[in-house]
Design a protein around this motif. Structure first.
Motif: not given
Length: 480
Positions: A222-225, A249-254
């Motif tokens: 989770s930290l790496s993502l 989508a990238t910011f939401v996942i982060a």
């Protein structure tokens, strides 16, 4: 649970103290200094070579910035594993293993024939480099008592700062004389020497007890993502745009990964990152200060080669030599600032350092074609003085803000903050530069003038960030 894992028994502390008196402390510092010098050198030595790489690989500035940010991002991903690995395999094996991985990555970097393979090799290089600084700081906290730690850190810090300080000059000389691959090949003999010294002078680290804590796979993933998603999303902003589905989508996942990481780690007895450290107000202030100054300084040093070579017309060697006075200023102030922090505290000297750094960024913003060389040299020297006054007192304040059993974890968090903020600062300034360059070129029809305005805006932002860091610095305790 965490304290039981991390705190050595009293018998071992007595053993460490006996080695503190018996082992040659000078050679311990030299060994640790060499290791940190290599890791820190590669965060800056490539900067002068970036314009050459940009031309050779026919890449844009936002593409070539990944040569720097991939290294810093690899640091960020691996650093949280340092505390866990220390317990599993011990300090000495971790230290030597990190050096071997770092050198292997350096070799592959020098052999790269495309930008993508170079970036991949930089990630491998960073996996080794990411464990070096937290491990070194933990060893320093064991060997040196608290009342002498500032002086010891100042000498170690001199080595760790010589990397970023001498990196641009050394990189300019090597790139012009032998080509950019040799900025990576020089790590190999230094690594061999460091491993030899570690085996000879750090053998007492094998006496530390080890445990077998479980690997926090959920926390690590989770930290790496979060780290990779945040960096990638910011880097893609310039080309894809803020309304892009990919970026959103990238910011939401982060963001979701970060929330999950906090919730998961808060429930664990042996967390990957000890969230409870952020209840320590002094530690939080140090991390805020580290974050802001890192974003500004790494971003600023990223732009300097493009100012000197791309706009002002200096060669790689001349560009490196212009940055040499900064190394002299750093070398002068680093040991002085460490002793000052021991006697008087870190607050006042940090405030003065930030003022000098902010003014130097303003001077770079006003520089351009026709600026006399002596004004550039004075500005670089002032910047070097500021860096020498900043790093050691800040490191001392951070290490001394926590208990000895928390130093490894705290230094891992601090290094993570340093690298993540620096990579985000570089990405942010690359976006500002590219957007300004595109807009002003279309508006003015003059590429050189547009380049000057783009660089100017980047340095203005860097100066403002350094000025913001005055707030957490002012909140630090006045005394030692």
């Amino acid at each position: 649970m965490l304290n039981r894992i991390c705190t050595p028994p009293q018998r071992e502390w007595r053993l460490f103290r006996s080695f503190h008196n018996m082992v040659n402390q000078k050679w311990i510092i030299i060994t640790l200094m060499l290791a940190t010098l290599m890791a820190s050198l590669d965060s800056s030595i490539v900067n002068v070579s970036l314009p050459v790489m940009r031309t050779q690989f026919n890449a844009g500035l936002d593409d070539v910035q990944w040569v720097v940010t991939a290294y810093m991002l690899g640091f960020c991903v691996f650093m949280p594993l340092t505390s866990w690995l220390k317990e599993r395999i011990g300090f000495l094996r971790l230290f030597i293993g990190a050096l071997i991985i770092f050198t292997t990555g350096s070799l592959l970097c020098g052999l790269s024939h495309s930008l993508s393979t170079l970036i991949a090799a930089r990630v491998l290089q960073a996996l080794g480099g990411g464990a070096i600084t937290p491990t070194v700081l933990s060893i320093m906290s064991i060997v040196f008592p608290k009342n002498k730690r500032g002086s010891a850190l100042s000498w170690w810090g001199l080595g760790s700062l010589l990397g970023p300080a001498l990196g641009p000059t050394l990189g300019g000389i090597i790139t012009q004389e032998w080509g950019w691959p040799f900025i990576f090949f020089i790590n190999i003999p230094v690594c061999v020497l460091t491993i030899f010294l570690a085996l000879r002078y750090l053998g007492f680290l094998t006496s530390m007890s080890r445990s077998k804590p479980k690997f926090d796979i959920r926390g690590f993933v989770s930290l790496s993502l979060f780290l990779v998603g945040l960096q990638y999303g910011i880097a893609r902003l310039e080309r894809a745009g803020g309304g892009s589905i990919e970026v959103l989508a990238t910011f939401v996942i982060a963001f979701l990964s970060f929330i999950y990481f906090l919730l998961w780690e808060s429930r664990r007895d042996d967390p990957l990152i000890d969230i409870s450290l952020f209840r320590n107000n002094l530690f939080v202030q140090c991390e805020l200060l580290t974050s802001v100054r890192s974003a500004a300084l790494f971003g600023g040093i990223f732009l300097l080669p493009f100012l000197f070579q791309g706009l002002m017309g200096y060669s790689e060697l001349q560009s490196g030599m212009l940055l040499l006075p900064g190394s002299i200023g750093t070398a002068i102030m680093t040991p002085i600032s460490g002793k000052w922090a021991d006697k008087h505290g870190s607050r006042n000297i940090l405030l003065l350092a930030l003022v000098l750094l902010s003014l130097s960024m303003l001077a770079f913003a006003m520089s351009g074609v026709g600026t006399p060389s002596y004004l550039i040299i004075i500005t670089v020297f002032v910047r070097g003085l500021g860096i020498g006054m900043l790093i050691t007192p800040l490191t001392t304040a951070t290490v001394n803000s926590v208990e000895p059993s928390q130093v490894t974890m705290a230094s891992s968090i601090n290094s993570l903050t340093l690298q993540l903020s620096g990579s985000l600062g570089i990405a942010m300034l690359a976006i500002i530069h590219t957007n300004t360059l595109t807009r002003e070129t279309a508006s003015l029809g003059n590429h050189n003038l547009a380049e000057h305005l783009a660089l100017q805006r980047g340095f203005w932002v860097s100066s403002g960030l350094v000025a913001v860091a005055l707030i957490p610095a002012y909140l630090l305790p006045k005394g030692p």
